[in-house]
Structure formats: structure tokens, C-alpha cells
Design a protein around this motif. Structure first.
Motif, PDB file in Angstrom:
ATOM      1  N   VAL A  14       0.873  -1.160   0.000  1.00  0.00           N
ATOM      2  CA  VAL A  14       0.000   0.000   0.000  1.00  0.00           C
ATOM      3  C   VAL A  14       0.918   1.219   0.000  1.00  0.00           C
ATOM      4  CG1 VAL A  14      -1.598   1.327   1.437  1.00  0.00           C
ATOM      5  CG2 VAL A  14      -1.883  -1.151   1.220  1.00  0.00           C
ATOM      6  N   THR A  15       0.663   2.176  -0.895  1.00  0.00           N
ATOM      7  CA  THR A  15       1.456   3.399  -0.959  1.00  0.00           C
ATOM      8  C   THR A  15       0.550   4.601  -0.786  1.00  0.00           C
ATOM      9  OG1 THR A  15       3.044   2.354  -2.460  1.00  0.00           O
ATOM     10  CG2 THR A  15       3.057   4.762  -2.376  1.00  0.00           C
ATOM     11  N   VAL A  16       0.965   5.518   0.085  1.00  0.00           N
ATOM     12  CA  VAL A  16       0.237   6.765   0.307  1.00  0.00           C
ATOM     13  C   VAL A  16       1.259   7.893   0.217  1.00  0.00           C
ATOM     14  CG1 VAL A  16      -1.104   8.126   1.970  1.00  0.00           C
ATOM     15  CG2 VAL A  16      -1.489   5.662   1.775  1.00  0.00           C
ATOM     16  N   GLU A  17       0.922   8.937  -0.555  1.00  0.00           N
ATOM     17  CA  GLU A  17       1.803  10.093  -0.710  1.00  0.00           C
ATOM     18  C   GLU A  17       1.014  11.344  -0.378  1.00  0.00           C
ATOM     19  OE1 GLU A  17       4.866  10.177  -3.910  1.00  0.00           O
ATOM     20  OE2 GLU A  17       3.691  11.900  -4.584  1.00  0.00           O
ATOM     21  N   VAL A  18       1.603  12.196   0.466  1.00  0.00           N
ATOM     22  CA  VAL A  18       0.921  13.406   0.918  1.00  0.00           C
ATOM     23  C   VAL A  18       1.892  14.583   0.840  1.00  0.00           C
ATOM     24  CG1 VAL A  18      -0.270  14.505   2.864  1.00  0.00           C
ATOM     25  CG2 VAL A  18      -0.487  12.041   2.528  1.00  0.00           C
ATOM     26  N   ASP A  19       1.497  15.644   0.141  1.00  0.00           N
ATOM     27  CA  ASP A  19       2.262  16.885   0.146  1.00  0.00           C
ATOM     28  C   ASP A  19       1.842  17.699   1.352  1.00  0.00           C
ATOM     29  OD1 ASP A  19       3.647  16.361  -2.223  1.00  0.00           O
ATOM     30  OD2 ASP A  19       2.093  17.268  -3.467  1.00  0.00           O
ATOM     31  N   PRO A  30      -6.119  10.673  15.283  1.00  0.00           N
ATOM     32  CA  PRO A  30      -7.561  10.815  15.505  1.00  0.00           C
ATOM     33  C   PRO A  30      -8.033  10.092  16.772  1.00  0.00           C
ATOM     34  CG  PRO A  30      -7.114  10.181  13.231  1.00  0.00           C
ATOM     35  CD  PRO A  30      -5.820  10.044  13.987  1.00  0.00           C
ATOM     36  N   ALA A  31      -8.905  10.733  17.494  1.00  0.00           N
ATOM     37  CA  ALA A  31      -9.480  10.124  18.696  1.00  0.00           C
ATOM     38  C   ALA A  31     -10.159   8.808  18.317  1.00  0.00           C
ATOM     39  CB  ALA A  31     -10.489  11.074  19.329  1.00  0.00           C
ATOM     40  N   GLY A  32      -9.913   7.787  19.074  1.00  0.00           N
ATOM     41  CA  GLY A  32     -10.540   6.494  18.825  1.00  0.00           C
ATOM     42  C   GLY A  32      -9.907   5.678  17.718  1.00  0.00           C
ATOM     43  N   PHE A  33      -8.803   6.148  17.119  1.00  0.00           N
ATOM     44  CA  PHE A  33      -8.164   5.446  16.007  1.00  0.00           C
ATOM     45  C   PHE A  33      -7.110   4.481  16.556  1.00  0.00           C
ATOM     46  CE2 PHE A  33      -6.171   4.966  11.851  1.00  0.00           C
ATOM     47  CZ  PHE A  33      -7.257   5.113  10.996  1.00  0.00           C
ATOM     48  N   ASP A  67     -10.314  -6.848   1.825  1.00  0.00           N
ATOM     49  CA  ASP A  67     -10.958  -5.874   2.687  1.00  0.00           C
ATOM     50  C   ASP A  67      -9.943  -5.279   3.661  1.00  0.00           C
ATOM     51  OD1 ASP A  67     -13.304  -4.466   3.639  1.00  0.00           O
ATOM     52  OD2 ASP A  67     -13.193  -5.749   5.419  1.00  0.00           O
ATOM     53  N   ALA A  68      -9.055  -6.113   4.193  1.00  0.00           N
ATOM     54  CA  ALA A  68      -8.029  -5.632   5.122  1.00  0.00           C
ATOM     55  C   ALA A  68      -7.101  -4.645   4.421  1.00  0.00           C
ATOM     56  CB  ALA A  68      -7.232  -6.803   5.695  1.00  0.00           C
ATOM     57  N   LEU A  69      -6.713  -4.930   3.181  1.00  0.00           N
ATOM     58  CA  LEU A  69      -5.824  -4.020   2.448  1.00  0.00           C
ATOM     59  C   LEU A  69      -6.493  -2.669   2.197  1.00  0.00           C
ATOM     60  CD1 LEU A  69      -4.218  -6.520  -0.071  1.00  0.00           C
ATOM     61  CD2 LEU A  69      -3.180  -5.532   1.982  1.00  0.00           C
ATOM     62  N   ARG A  70      -7.774  -2.680   1.851  1.00  0.00           N
ATOM     63  CA  ARG A  70      -8.509  -1.420   1.665  1.00  0.00           C
ATOM     64  C   ARG A  70      -8.567  -0.640   2.981  1.00  0.00           C
ATOM     65  NH1 ARG A  70     -11.490  -4.645  -1.625  1.00  0.00           N
ATOM     66  NH2 ARG A  70     -13.048  -5.103  -0.047  1.00  0.00           N
ATOM     67  N   LYS A  71      -8.802  -1.337   4.079  1.00  0.00           N
ATOM     68  CA  LYS A  71      -8.864  -0.675   5.372  1.00  0.00           C
ATOM     69  C   LYS A  71      -7.501  -0.106   5.768  1.00  0.00           C
ATOM     70  CE  LYS A  71     -12.732  -3.271   7.316  1.00  0.00           C
ATOM     71  NZ  LYS A  71     -13.120  -4.295   8.293  1.00  0.00           N
ATOM     72  N   ILE A  72      -6.443  -0.847   5.492  1.00  0.00           N
ATOM     73  CA  ILE A  72      -5.095  -0.382   5.817  1.00  0.00           C
ATOM     74  C   ILE A  72      -4.775   0.879   5.020  1.00  0.00           C
ATOM     75  CG2 ILE A  72      -2.635  -0.944   5.569  1.00  0.00           C
ATOM     76  CD1 ILE A  72      -3.522  -3.887   6.328  1.00  0.00           C
ATOM     77  N   GLU A  73      -5.057   0.856   3.714  1.00  0.00           N
ATOM     78  CA  GLU A  73      -4.799   2.033   2.887  1.00  0.00           C
ATOM     79  C   GLU A  73      -5.644   3.215   3.361  1.00  0.00           C
ATOM     80  OE1 GLU A  73      -4.579   3.447  -1.765  1.00  0.00           O
ATOM     81  OE2 GLU A  73      -5.620   1.580  -1.288  1.00  0.00           O
ATOM     82  N   GLY A  74      -6.923   2.985   3.612  1.00  0.00           N
ATOM     83  CA  GLY A  74      -7.795   4.048   4.099  1.00  0.00           C
ATOM     84  C   GLY A  74      -7.351   4.584   5.445  1.00  0.00           C
ATOM     85  N   GLY A  75      -6.879   3.692   6.308  1.00  0.00           N
ATOM     86  CA  GLY A  75      -6.393   4.104   7.620  1.00  0.00           C
ATOM     87  C   GLY A  75      -5.182   5.014   7.525  1.00  0.00           C
ATOM     88  N   TRP A  76      -4.219   4.640   6.668  1.00  0.00           N
ATOM     89  CA  TRP A  76      -3.033   5.479   6.485  1.00  0.00           C
ATOM     90  C   TRP A  76      -3.410   6.829   5.891  1.00  0.00           C
ATOM     91  CZ3 TRP A  76       0.727   4.886   9.430  1.00  0.00           C
ATOM     92  CH2 TRP A  76       1.261   3.633   9.752  1.00  0.00           C
ATOM     93  N   LYS A  77      -4.346   6.851   4.948  1.00  0.00           N
ATOM     94  CA  LYS A  77      -4.783   8.129   4.369  1.00  0.00           C
ATOM     95  C   LYS A  77      -5.423   9.010   5.447  1.00  0.00           C
ATOM     96  CE  LYS A  77      -5.323   6.669  -0.408  1.00  0.00           C
ATOM     97  NZ  LYS A  77      -6.270   6.364  -1.495  1.00  0.00           N
ATOM     98  N   THR A  78      -6.234   8.415   6.307  1.00  0.00           N
ATOM     99  CA  THR A  78      -6.848   9.164   7.394  1.00  0.00           C
ATOM    100  C   THR A  78      -5.787   9.735   8.321  1.00  0.00           C
ATOM    101  OG1 THR A  78      -8.882   7.866   7.330  1.00  0.00           O
ATOM    102  CG2 THR A  78      -8.382   8.988   9.417  1.00  0.00           C
ATOM    103  N   LEU A  79      -4.811   8.903   8.695  1.00  0.00           N
ATOM    104  CA  LEU A  79      -3.767   9.339   9.620  1.00  0.00           C
ATOM    105  C   LEU A  79      -2.867  10.412   9.024  1.00  0.00           C
ATOM    106  CD1 LEU A  79      -2.696   5.932  11.183  1.00  0.00           C
ATOM    107  CD2 LEU A  79      -3.807   7.834  12.363  1.00  0.00           C
TER     108      LEU A  79
END
Length: 147
Positions: A3-8, A29-32, A120-132
Motif C-alpha cells: 500500500v502506498t500513500v503520498e501526501v504533500d 484521531p481520537a478512537g483510532f 478488505d483488510a488491504l482497503r482498510k489499511i490504505e484508508g487508515g493510512w490516508k486518514t492518519l
């Protein structure tokens, strides 16, 4: 699988590095947490062999990962386990790079996962990193004084 996430982020790598390690709870995030009903905070140690740990109080908690490589203000690598209730059992190797660019920096995360994660786990992991990273770290860094 990776999973790759890039943020400027419109701050220096040094500023974001400091926020990542020293002020984790300002952007986490609270509760994360794995166990939000028990967790009191997330701590990320800025040292080789240190931990990314969900603290529960009274010297209890859960280690998310161990710091396996550290190049201050440039990169950190962590290795950890994904527990069954979060899509495991699986092993995760995370590399986060803090790269300067004009007007700020680019944070790149690669989370390589092996074991038994489902799609499903991979989607959640990617979504989690994007949220964080995009929702938490970026927004907090860009709101901070001096930005």
C-alpha cells in the motif's frame, strides 16, 4: 502486497518529523486505535528499537510496530504485526520518507504486507493510512504556528 500513500505538506521535513514523533496525539484521531475502549494515547519512539505503541495506562498496551531503521528528518522504517480482528494474521513493513520539495515536503509511506490479509483488510489499511497522514498529520502540520 504494498500500500502506498503520498501526501504533500506545506511544512519542512524537520517540522513534520517533530510533529510525527513528539506530538503524535495532536494529529492522531481520537478512537483510532486497535482497542479504543482501552487506549489512552499513541506513542512513537524516535530511536532504533523503539516502539509505535498504543498505551492503555498502568504500563499496559499493544505494540503496533518496532522502529527498524531511522535517518532523522529523512526516513523511518517500522515492522509490526496485524492482528486477526484487523485482517491478519499478517506482517507489515512500513517505510515513511520525509522528502523536501519547494514550499514544503512530500511524505511517502509504503506498507508492505505479507501473510494472510484479505482484500478488505488491504482497503482498510490504505484508508487508515490516508486518514492518519492526509487527515491527521497534514492538517495538523499546516494549522501549526509558523506554517
Amino acid at each position: 502486497q504494498t500500500v502506498t500513500v503520498e501526501v504533500d505538506i506545506d511544512r519542512t521535513p524537520e517540522d513534520v518529523w517533530s510533529l510525527f514523533f513528539d506530538d503524535t496525539m495532536t494529529w492522531w484521531p481520537a478512537g483510532f486505535f486497535y482497542y479504543p475502549d482501552k487506549a489512552t494515547r499513541m506513542r512513537i519512539d524516535e530511536r532504533l528499537g523503539g516502539f509505535m505503541v498504543e498505551e492503555w495506562g498502568a504500563d499496559q498496551g499493544m505494540v503496533w510496530s518496532t522502529i527498524t531503521a531511522l535517518e532523522r528528518h529523512r526516513a523511518v522504517a517500522m515492522a509490526g504485526d496485524i492482528v486477526p480482528q484487523w485482517g491478519g494474521p499478517a506482517r507489515s513493513l512500513i517505510v515513511i520518507r520525509f522528502m523536501p520539495r519547494e514550499g514544503g515536503m512530500t511524505l511517502t509511506l509504503q506498507d508492505t504486507i505479507w501473510g494472510a490479509p484479505d482484500e478488505d483488510a488491504l482497503r482498510k489499511i490504505e484508508g487508515g493510512w490516508k486518514t492518519l497522514l492526509a487527515g491527521g498529520l497534514k492538517q495538523t502540520a499546516e494549522r501549526a504556528p509558523g506554517s
